[in-house]
Design a protein around this motif. Structure first.
Motif, mmCIF file in Angstrom:
data_model
loop_
_atom_site.group_PDB
_atom_site.id
_atom_site.type_symbol
_atom_site.label_atom_id
_atom_site.label_comp_id
_atom_site.label_asym_id
_atom_site.label_seq_id
_atom_site.Cartn_x
_atom_site.Cartn_y
_atom_site.Cartn_z
ATOM 1 N N ALA A 65 12.775 8.605 123.792
ATOM 2 C CA ALA A 65 11.779 8.214 124.777
ATOM 3 C C ALA A 65 11.610 9.378 125.741
ATOM 4 O O ALA A 65 12.229 10.425 125.582
ATOM 5 N N VAL A 66 10.790 9.190 126.745
ATOM 6 C CA VAL A 66 10.528 10.267 127.686
ATOM 7 C C VAL A 66 10.810 9.782 129.098
ATOM 8 O O VAL A 66 10.342 8.719 129.503
ATOM 9 N N ALA A 67 11.597 10.532 129.845
ATOM 10 C CA ALA A 67 11.866 10.199 131.240
ATOM 11 C C ALA A 67 10.620 10.431 132.068
ATOM 12 O O ALA A 67 9.794 11.281 131.751
ATOM 13 N N SER A 68 10.491 9.654 133.158
ATOM 14 C CA SER A 68 9.304 9.750 133.999
ATOM 15 C C SER A 68 9.678 9.776 135.465
ATOM 16 O O SER A 68 10.785 9.401 135.852
ATOM 17 N N THR A 69 8.732 10.202 136.287
ATOM 18 C CA THR A 69 8.891 10.156 137.726
ATOM 19 C C THR A 69 7.619 9.574 138.334
ATOM 20 O O THR A 69 6.653 9.283 137.632
ATOM 21 N N VAL A 70 7.629 9.373 139.644
ATOM 22 C CA VAL A 70 6.489 8.776 140.331
ATOM 23 C C VAL A 70 5.519 9.871 140.754
ATOM 24 O O VAL A 70 5.920 10.859 141.366
ATOM 25 N N SER A 71 4.243 9.680 140.445
ATOM 26 C CA SER A 71 3.220 10.658 140.791
ATOM 27 C C SER A 71 2.128 9.990 141.610
ATOM 28 O O SER A 71 1.495 9.034 141.151
ATOM 29 N N CYS A 72 1.919 10.473 142.819
ATOM 30 C CA CYS A 72 0.911 9.913 143.724
ATOM 31 C C CYS A 72 -0.050 11.003 144.191
ATOM 32 O O CYS A 72 0.357 12.148 144.367
ATOM 33 N N PRO A 73 -1.321 10.671 144.410
ATOM 34 C CA PRO A 73 -2.255 11.654 144.956
ATOM 35 C C PRO A 73 -1.764 12.184 146.299
ATOM 36 O O PRO A 73 -1.209 11.437 147.114
ATOM 37 N N ASP A 74 -1.974 13.465 146.538
ATOM 38 C CA ASP A 74 -1.500 14.127 147.755
ATOM 39 C C ASP A 74 -2.544 13.966 148.854
ATOM 40 O O ASP A 74 -3.526 14.708 148.929
ATOM 41 N N VAL A 75 -2.333 12.990 149.714
ATOM 42 C CA VAL A 75 -3.290 12.692 150.788
ATOM 43 C C VAL A 75 -3.414 13.869 151.746
ATOM 44 O O VAL A 75 -4.509 14.227 152.185
ATOM 45 N N GLY A 76 -2.304 14.496 152.070
ATOM 46 C CA GLY A 76 -2.336 15.608 153.026
ATOM 47 C C GLY A 76 -3.218 16.747 152.566
ATOM 48 O O GLY A 76 -3.898 17.392 153.374
ATOM 49 N N ASP A 77 -3.240 17.004 151.271
ATOM 50 C CA ASP A 77 -4.050 18.102 150.753
ATOM 51 C C ASP A 77 -5.540 17.823 150.860
ATOM 52 O O ASP A 77 -6.353 18.752 150.854
ATOM 53 N N ARG A 78 -5.929 16.549 150.988
ATOM 54 C CA ARG A 78 -7.340 16.180 151.054
ATOM 55 C C ARG A 78 -7.859 16.056 152.476
ATOM 56 O O ARG A 78 -9.058 15.825 152.669
ATOM 57 N N LEU A 79 -6.993 16.195 153.453
ATOM 58 C CA LEU A 79 -7.439 16.104 154.847
ATOM 59 C C LEU A 79 -8.321 17.307 155.195
ATOM 60 O O LEU A 79 -7.986 18.439 154.849
#
Length: 498
Positions: free
Chosen positions: A54-68
């Motif tokens: 299987a493949v290990a995973s991590t949490v990926s969220c959009p970078d709000v700070g980069d869009r300010l």
């Protein structure tokens, strides 16, 4: 080197339990992303114990700070607190998923994370909207997903964590802390034989949360790839060096004064400082200007970067260290060289005082490499640079870590809402983009004498898994005006000064 305590935080303990099952520490397993059945009976069957990878995973969220793009003065502290809260929420979700997120439970935790982020982003948008257009588009950045780490794991190994681990994980999700700890302890004990077997087989066990063995490369296997940019007829070829020591004073904290000012532990990892002696989350232009400095020429500027740690298993239970999944002994650099150089296209102009620049991206593993900008090499091999790998250096060769900062400034702002758009990198011919002017380019070159046989990694946000691509450097120019003018004169005059 800071004193280390052999005490693991709750987060570290949970991550150890997951990492041990990977043997090679594939970046902190958050869940089995492929090849695993959600049906409990199937998971317990013999076929699963020898099942596919299987493949290990991590949490990926959009970078709000980069869009300010616009943060009015009155909204700066609420936005700073909001960005720090978003990072805490992701770290907590990653911890929960690492401890026990499998099958449908992962979807539930992602939904809970989305709800938390919606509330936080909404409050940030409200604060901005009181004196500027409300950035409603930010609300579309609430949803997160799982990102495969690229590290294959065995379903059998994951299942081998045992019923005690699953029971502890289930209890942890229900908020039953004591039962969760018992389950985690059982999982850690149950994984010991498998982890030891991996070590006996020649693999060195990795720390919780990464990095992966794939994150290292023998520098001797890399072809020479470093190129010097061509110099135009009017190039400014001088240099100016600030000698600021190697942080012998032990100036460390887990703050992030540029991105999350006014918030303690805004970085979730420990920063290493030279230059300005008082920099922390609550520093202001006025306090920085009134500070002492470790620089010999009166340069009050702040230079900082995440600490580098040897992966020796030690852990300090405090913010930015074991509390946030960063384990190992902090390495003091053997040398720090801070050099300002010129433009290949012409003269440079003075940097404004209190100019803030970030190079690299602390979230590049989940954001993608667009803003990644660190290089790794070894002394004697600096014609070979690695961007997304840590170097394995020949015996006796120190590790070299390099940051080249943006060298074009918009001529108006000392910072910007996302801390990027007020500066830019020069174009291929050395000229600055339209509307920007050339300023001295800072290079931070940090050298480490890594103990023989020890692996190492930079501190990172927990879900970024200590990947080398997440490395980054920070700078606040607090040079007195006369010193900056001296630097510019040396650079434009083709001289080497310090």
């Amino acid at each position: 080197m800071t004193p280390q305590a052999h005490k693991r935080s709750r987060l570290t303990t949970r991550l150890v339990a997951a990492a041990a099952a990977l043997l090679l520490g594939g970046g902190g397993t958050a869940l089995i992303a492929a090849g695993a059945s959600a049906d409990g009976a199937d998971e317990d069957g013999p076929a699963q114990r020898s099942g596919p990878a299987a493949v290990a995973s991590t949490v990926s969220c959009p970078d709000v700070g980069d869009r300010l793009r616009q943060v009015p003065r009155g909204a700066q502290l609420p936005v700073s607190r909001g960005l720090a809260a978003l990072d805490r929420q992701v770290a907590t979700a990653y911890e929960k998923m690492t401890a026990g997120g499998r099958g449908g439970k992962t979807d539930a935790m992602l939904q809970q994370l989305r709800q938390q982020r919606e509330k936080t982003i909404g409050a940030m948008a409200d604060a901005i909207g009181r004196s500027a257009p409300r950035p409603d588009a930010l609300l579309k950045m609430s949803a997160c997903k799982m990102k495969p780490t690229g590290q294959a794991i065995s379903v059998g190994e994951q299942q081998g964590e045992g019923d005690a681990a699953q029971q502890g994980q289930d209890d942890a999700q229900q908020g039953q802390g004591d039962a969760a700890q018992q389950g985690q302890d059982g999982a850690q004990q149950g994984q010991g034989d498998a982890a030891q077997q991996g070590q006996d087989g020649g693999a060195q066990e990795q720390p919780p949360g990464g990095p992966s063995p794939d994150d290292f490369a023998d520098i001797r296997s890399v072809q020479p790839n470093a190129q010097q940019p061509p110099q135009g007829d009017g190039a400014s070829t001088g240099t100016f060096v600030s000698e600021c020591g190697t942080n012998e004073e032990g100036h460390f904290n887990s703050d992030n004064v540029i991105v999350t000012p006014g918030v303690s532990n805004g970085a979730h990892h420990t920063h290493d400082y030279v230059g300005n002696e008082t920099t922390d989350a609550f520093s202001t232009d006025q306090s920085l200007a009134a500070s002492g400095t470790t620089c010999g020429n009166g340069d009050l500027s702040t230079y900082y970067w995440p600490v580098l740690r040897t992966l020796d298993g030690t852990s300090e239970h405090k913010p930015g260290a074991g509390h946030d999944g960063n384990v190992g002994s902090v390495l003091t650099p053997s040398d720090v060289k801070l050099t300002f150089s010129g433009s290949q296209a012409g003269d440079v102009t003075a940097m404004p005082r209190f100019l803030r620049i970030i190079t690299g991206d602390a979230k590049a593993f989940t954001n993608g490499p667009a803003n990644a900008n660190a290089s790794w090499s070894c002394v004697g091999f600096e014609d070979r640079q690695l961007k997304d790998k840590y170097p394995i250096c020949p015996n006796g060769a120190d590790v070299v870590r390099t940051f080249n900062f943006q060298s074009c400034w918009d001529g108006q702002n000392t910072d910007s809402a996302n801390h990027r758009t007020h500066v830019a990198f020069a174009q291929q011919d050395g000229s600055c983009p339209a509307g920007f002017r050339a300023i001295p380019q800072l290079q931070e070159k940090i050298t480490y004498d890594v103990p023989a046989g020890e692996q190492f990694a930079v501190d990172s946000f927990p879900e970024q898994l200590h990947k080398p691509v997440t490395d980054h450097g920070d700078f606040i120019n607090v040079m007195p005006e006369r010193l900056m003018n001296k630097a510019v004169k040396c650079i434009n005059g083709g001289r080497d000064c310090g």
